[in-house]
Design a protein around this motif. Structure first.
Motif, PDB file in Angstrom:
ATOM      1  N   GLU B 247       0.804  -1.227   0.000  1.00 37.12           N
ATOM      2  CA  GLU B 247       0.000   0.000   0.000  1.00 37.12           C
ATOM      3  C   GLU B 247       0.836   1.275   0.000  1.00 37.12           C
ATOM      4  N   SER B 248       2.130   1.143   0.272  1.00 34.10           N
ATOM      5  CA  SER B 248       2.964   2.342   0.264  1.00 34.10           C
ATOM      6  C   SER B 248       3.702   2.518  -1.056  1.00 34.10           C
ATOM      7  N   LEU B 249       3.396   1.693  -2.035  1.00 34.18           N
ATOM      8  CA  LEU B 249       4.040   1.862  -3.342  1.00 34.18           C
ATOM      9  C   LEU B 249       3.647   3.205  -3.948  1.00 34.18           C
ATOM     10  N   LYS B 250       4.502   3.689  -4.839  1.00 33.94           N
ATOM     11  CA  LYS B 250       4.168   4.940  -5.533  1.00 33.94           C
ATOM     12  C   LYS B 250       2.993   4.675  -6.467  1.00 33.94           C
ATOM     13  N   GLY B 251       2.007   5.557  -6.396  1.00 29.63           N
ATOM     14  CA  GLY B 251       0.827   5.376  -7.231  1.00 29.63           C
ATOM     15  C   GLY B 251      -0.367   4.872  -6.439  1.00 29.63           C
ATOM     16  N   VAL B 252      -0.176   4.625  -5.137  1.00 26.08           N
ATOM     17  CA  VAL B 252      -1.320   4.260  -4.295  1.00 26.08           C
ATOM     18  C   VAL B 252      -1.735   5.502  -3.505  1.00 26.08           C
ATOM     19  N   GLY B 349       9.529   0.733  -7.467  1.00 24.54           N
ATOM     20  CA  GLY B 349       8.595   1.026  -6.385  1.00 24.54           C
ATOM     21  C   GLY B 349       7.280   1.611  -6.862  1.00 24.54           C
TER      22      GLY B 349
END
Ligand SMILES: Cc1cc2nc3c(=O)[nH]c(=O)nc-3n(C[C@H](O)[C@H](O)[C@H](O)COP(=O)(O)OP(=O)(O)OC[C@H]3O[C@@H](n4cnc5c(N)ncnc54)[C@H](O)[C@@H]3O)c2cc1C
Ligand code: FES
Lengths: 280, 462
Positions: B247-252, B349
């Protein structure tokens, strides 16, 4: 509105402003931040409170010109007003009871580290400060740190001022000299904080870092500032910005900090072009 | 003369394939002729079931009767006896489960288009009657309102009309609450919100933006400043995440972040200085109004495929019917009975896919809705580059954690005595989403109105 009472460039890319904001000055504590919008159409940017004066009702911010928001802010003149200035946000740094502390500041992070050093010093704590910069031209707040520290080591990457090397080398040297710190407080670029934590982990010294991720509201409403700390999701704006450095997932934070790099580069270029056109 | 057409007079709207590329309002509003025609469908029933469906008890048949006779000003006067934000409620209320859900015409055909008529009357009044409200003579008593969302605005307006000196403290740089940061322009033009706020100011209400109560001032300090009562209308703005890996990936994003960037910070305008991701494939997790707004915003920002990922079925979608229909018309893809279990990232990421499972509906749970359970061996992957979490929000603890004696329940909602919104602190009232958890504009407005009456009673007895 929030009047700019004083403005000064500390180095070519770091600007200091003293802002008339009595309500915020009354409540501010070291470690807290404000959200600033220079103009009515600017982005909201978080800036750590680098000093405050409750009597004169002023708040000092020191910021590096990194994106469009800070660039716009830096173009405002003394005597004019900042559109929005919200704070004090975040939790104050927990400094009570500390007897001996190493304060590490990297680049403009020194602006955030300075009030921490100052408050510690005022409370009778022994403060060793290490500040690091890329080169001589970028060194800031040296006198301020001198006054707030029992010992100050200034480092530059290229050795053009102070000692040559990274702040981690200076910290490790201090530790090896036999200094026993209750805590290390590291504030600066993510990579610097990550490596400071690696060093202190080795020596088992508690380390606090100040995180400054992308933010919008600064009140816990958007979740854009989230970090993983000790395996749990935390919002830097309300749960921090200070965290236990040994628990922060720095790699994730570093990755997330590049989310809008492309956009920022475009906007910065556009802003630069505009400024240079205006200058012509 | 009753118009026996079984269907509502259709709402003129932008073509779906045009509007899904712009942020202009979707529904364009009735003309006077259409409004009169639609109003004539009302049977003016003796037992007025529609009023029972209205949380603020608007005299619906009465205002519609005036529309049918073409006296729109009179209709507006009837509306404004019970609601202070008709132009907004006409656009965003879930009419199908409220007034229109009870309408007798709905038994054999479509109900009367009560929401559209409410909107028409309010818009007509705004465009044709220029008079600004006049401030009432002041009674010398001060009230502080925290939060400039629908509940705070309503409470402030009601008290100002009674002569109180009211100041609203708002955390953001613009007043309006969810109406400005959450609900998009294409559904609720911000000019309408601004008009309502300007009217409040004309009534004498002061609005202090950039004031985060609990940080810059506490409730106790507000009392020290001479306020006789405080109304907390701080909403339920704390976003929830699912707690799944990635959930902490870029785009979330949380829906709050995504929508705040788009609406409050105007990221949909090419000149905006606030960035938003350029997406191709977007998954929005959730099925409420917030999810629909996020999905339709993403589509408008140029995404080719936008999925609503929801763990229950079509019947269970909590969003307003009209939003679901509009979303479908605009090409939003519904992945129902589907639940994400993991967000998958690439080497940089960035989010690149979500792993989902299929769900089926089991026994009803405590809320009466059938509980979704995982279908065995049903995992599959959807390729996406943006994910928007819209699975609910809860009240922000900033105020409750800085106000001694202010009780909250286990969800963080402020505890009140029910009808008039009195909290566990003397002279401190609360209402809207801060008390109920995320609910609706009309309930928030109603709570503000009731609290204003209670505050007035308390302060006049003093
Ligand atoms: C995207 C979206 C779509 C929606 N669609 C619909 C719809 O179609 N129909 C419908 O009926 N409802 C809808 N809702 C729900 C509806 O908007 C809310 O129920 C309603 O706005 C609640 O009103 P409120 O005044 O209680 O809170 P809010 O509107 O949340 O306002 C609270 C205000 O308080 C401020 N605040 C918070 N903390 C502080 C503090 N410490 N100090 C000062 N100020 C503070 C906030 O900044 C905010 O401005 C939607 C919600 C969202 C997010
Ligand atoms: S900045 Fe929005 S939640 Fe922290």
């Amino acid at each position: 509105m929030y009047k700019i009472l004083q403005k000064q460039f500390l180095n070519p890319t770091v600007c200091k402003m003293v802002i008339d904001a009595p309500l915020i000055a009354k409540k501010a504590q070291p470690g807290q931040f404000v959200i600033v919008r220079a103009l009515a159409d600017s982005e909201r940017i978080p800036l750590t409170i680098s000093d405050f004066n409750r009597d004169s009702g002023t708040v000092t911010i020191i910021f590096q010109l990194v994106g469009e928001g800070t660039m716009e802010l830096s173009t405002l003149c003394e005597g004019t007003e900042i559109c929005d200035f919200v704070g004090p946000l975040g939790k104050p740094s927990q400094l009570d009871g500390l007897k001996k502390v190493a304060v590490i500041g990297g680049g403009v992070g020194c602006a955030i580290a300075y009030p921490v050093a100052k408050k510690l010093k005022e409370s009778g704590c022994c403060v060793h400060s290490v500040t690091g910069f890329r080169n001589k031209d970028l060194v800031i707040l040296e006198n301020e740190f001198m006054a707030a520290s029992d010992k100050l080591v200034v480092m530059t990457d290229d050795g053009s001022y102070g000692e040559k090397g990274l702040v981690t080398a200076a910290l490790e040297a201090l530790i090896n000299e036999g200094n026993q710190y209750d805590e290390v407080i590291a504030i600066g670029p993510l990579v610097m904080m990550k490596f400071v934590c690696k060093v202190t982990e080795k020596y088992g010294i508690k380390t606090t870092v100040s995180m400054n991720p992308v933010m919008i509201d600064g009140t816990g409403m958007c979740g854009g500032c989230r970090l993983t700390v000790g395996g749990k999701t935390q919002f830097a704006c309300v749960d921090g910005p200070d965290f236990d450095g040994h628990k922060v997932d720095f790699d994730e934070a570093i990755s997330r900090s590049s989310m809008y790099r492309e956009f920022e580069n475009c906007r910065r270029e556009a802003a630069c072009n505009l400024l240079s056109k205006e200058a012509e | 003369m009753v118009n026996m057409n079984p269907e509502k007079c259709p709402m003129p709207s932008q073509d779906p394939m045009v509007r899904n590329k712009n942020f202009g309002e979707v529904a364009l509003g009735y003309t006077l002729e259409m409004a009169v025609e639609e109003a004539q469908r009302c049977l003016n029933c003796k037992h007025k079931p529609c009023i029972d469906g209205c949380p603020v008890l608007i005299d619906i048949p009465a205002f519609i009767a005036e529309v049918a006779m073409g006296d729109i000003r009179k209709a507006y006067e009837i509306l404004s006896q019970q609601t202070s934000l008709p132009a907004i409620c006409g656009r965003v209320c879930p009419q199908e489960t409220q007034c229109e859900g009870k309408c007798v015409r709905g038994i054999k055909g479509e109900s009367v288009a009560i929401g559209r008529l409410e909107r028409f009357v309010a818009d007509w009044y705004r465009e044709n009657c220029a008079e600004k409200p006049q401030p009432t003579a002041q009674n010398g008593k001060k009230v502080a309102v925290i939060g400039a969302g629908p509940t705070g605005l309503t409470c402030a307006g009601e008290l100002a009309k009674k002569g109180y000196d009211v100041t609203i403290y708002e955390a953001l740089h613009t007043a309006g609450g969810v109406l400005v940061y959450g609900i998009p322009e294409f559904r609720l033009p911000k000019d309408i919100v601004k008009y309502e706020i300007d009217n409040l100011k004309a009534l004498g209400v002061k609005i202090e933006t950039n004031m985060v109560i609990g940080k810059v001032l506490t409730i106790d300090e507000l009392f020290d400043m001479g306020y006789g009562a405080v109304y907390i209308g701080s909403g339920a703005g704390l976003p929830k995440f699912m707690g799944i890996p990635g959930e902490s990936l870029k785009g979330v994003y949380s829906a709050n972040e995504y929508l705040t960037r788009v609406n409050l910070m105007k990221a949909y305008l090419p000149t905006s200085k606030t960035p938003i991701r350029k997406s191709h494939n977007v998954a929005v997790v959730g099925g409420g109004n917030v999810a629909m707004d996020a999905a339709r915003s993403a589509k408008r920002l140029g995404a080719e495929n936008v999925y609503i990922v929801y763990r229950r079925g079509m019947q269970e979608l909590p969003a307003r019917l009209e939003e679901i229909e509009h979303a479908q018309e605009e090409g939003i893809i519904f992945k129902l009975l589907t639940n994400p279990v993991e967000v998958i990232g690439d080497e940089n990421g960035e989010v690149k896919a979500i792993r989902c499972v299929e769900m089926m509906l089991g026994e009803p749970d405590s809320s009466g809705r059938r509980r979704p359970v995982v279908k065995p061996d049903s995992e599959f992957v959807i390729d996406i580059d943006t994910m928007i979490m819209s699975i609910g929000t809860s009240p922000n603890p900033l105020i409750s954690s800085t106000t001694e004696g202010l009780e909250t329940d286990k969800w963080g909602c402020i505890v009140t005595n029910g009808e008039d919104g009195l909290t566990t602190r003397n002279a401190v009232y609360a209402g809207g989403d801060a008390v109920t958890g995320a609910a609706t504009v009309i309930l928030a407005m109603g709570a503000g109105k009731q609290a204003a009456a209670a505050i007035d009673k308390m302060l006049s007895e003093k």
